[in-house]
Design a protein around this motif. Sequence first.
Motif, PDB file in Angstrom:
ATOM      1  N   THR A  82       0.796  -1.327  -0.002  1.00 41.90           N
ATOM      2  CA  THR A  82      -0.096  -0.023   0.017  1.00 41.90           C
ATOM      3  C   THR A  82       0.798   1.246  -0.030  1.00 41.90           C
ATOM      4  O   THR A  82       1.768   1.225   0.731  1.00 41.90           O
ATOM      5  CB  THR A  82      -0.990   0.159   1.176  1.00 41.90           C
ATOM      6  OG1 THR A  82      -1.571  -1.221   1.235  1.00 41.90           O
ATOM      7  CG2 THR A  82      -1.946   1.176   1.367  1.00 41.90           C
ATOM      8  N   SER A  84       0.823   5.751  -0.621  1.00 48.31           N
ATOM      9  CA  SER A  84       0.408   6.819  -0.975  1.00 48.31           C
ATOM     10  C   SER A  84       0.594   7.201  -2.535  1.00 48.31           C
ATOM     11  O   SER A  84       1.787   7.118  -2.774  1.00 48.31           O
ATOM     12  CB  SER A  84       0.505   8.314  -0.111  1.00 48.31           C
ATOM     13  OG  SER A  84       2.076   8.238  -0.180  1.00 48.31           O
ATOM     14  N   GLU A  95      -4.697   6.716  -2.411  1.00 46.57           N
ATOM     15  CA  GLU A  95      -3.729   5.622  -1.938  1.00 46.57           C
ATOM     16  C   GLU A  95      -3.738   4.505  -3.099  1.00 46.57           C
ATOM     17  O   GLU A  95      -5.008   4.407  -3.465  1.00 46.57           O
ATOM     18  CB  GLU A  95      -4.267   5.180  -0.782  1.00 46.57           C
ATOM     19  CG  GLU A  95      -3.775   5.930   0.467  1.00 46.57           C
ATOM     20  CD  GLU A  95      -3.789   5.040   1.908  1.00 46.57           C
ATOM     21  OE1 GLU A  95      -3.606   5.730   3.074  1.00 46.57           O
ATOM     22  OE2 GLU A  95      -4.579   4.179   1.766  1.00 46.57           O
TER      23      GLU A  95
END
Length: 205
Positions: A82, A84, A95
């Motif tokens: 994950t 940004s 995201e």
Amino acid sequence: MDIVDEINQAHRELLNGERKVMTLRRRYDAEVEDVWDACTSAERLRRWFLPVTGDLRLGGTYQLKGNTGGEILRCEPPRLLTVSWLYGEDPGFSEVEVRLSSADDGTLFELRHTADVPPDMWSGYGPGAVGVGWDLALLGLSLHLSGAPQVDENTFHQTPEGRRFITASSQAWGRAHAAAGGPPDQVATAVAGTTAFYAPEEEPS
């Protein structure tokens, strides 16, 4: 490989709330570890996506050349990443999450992009604004994993095959938009705007 048929290999979903959530899922005929390495190795990313620099570890930052940058928020090899996904001076919330799992002797790849989208951009382009870009990226990953030559990103949109791919991608995101409750006139406007952006008509000589 029929490049345009690559569009049909992916499933697209849209959650059309205050924040937009766009999801792409498709299977790759490759081991999970290989797909993970292709998505996280700087040396491999530049071959099918973009050159990347930065402190490429959990909590570190990254920068794609001439494009997006951000922070690495979660990293659980070889299953979850994950980050940004920020561009410009005031990008708002954005995201991207990639999940990998084993499926039918291959890998199920799921990409989820959650973002605040300005209303004028959404009304003009809808989910295809980023969705077509992700389809093009997943095409690059597919070609990379299969060992096929990459398309020329500078001229692909000018070729008949490239224009068919972009048009099919824009239309597929239009169907996802409609399935999420998008009004027909807004969906049609967004599909036309996205297609024209990614594959503009050539000016007469």
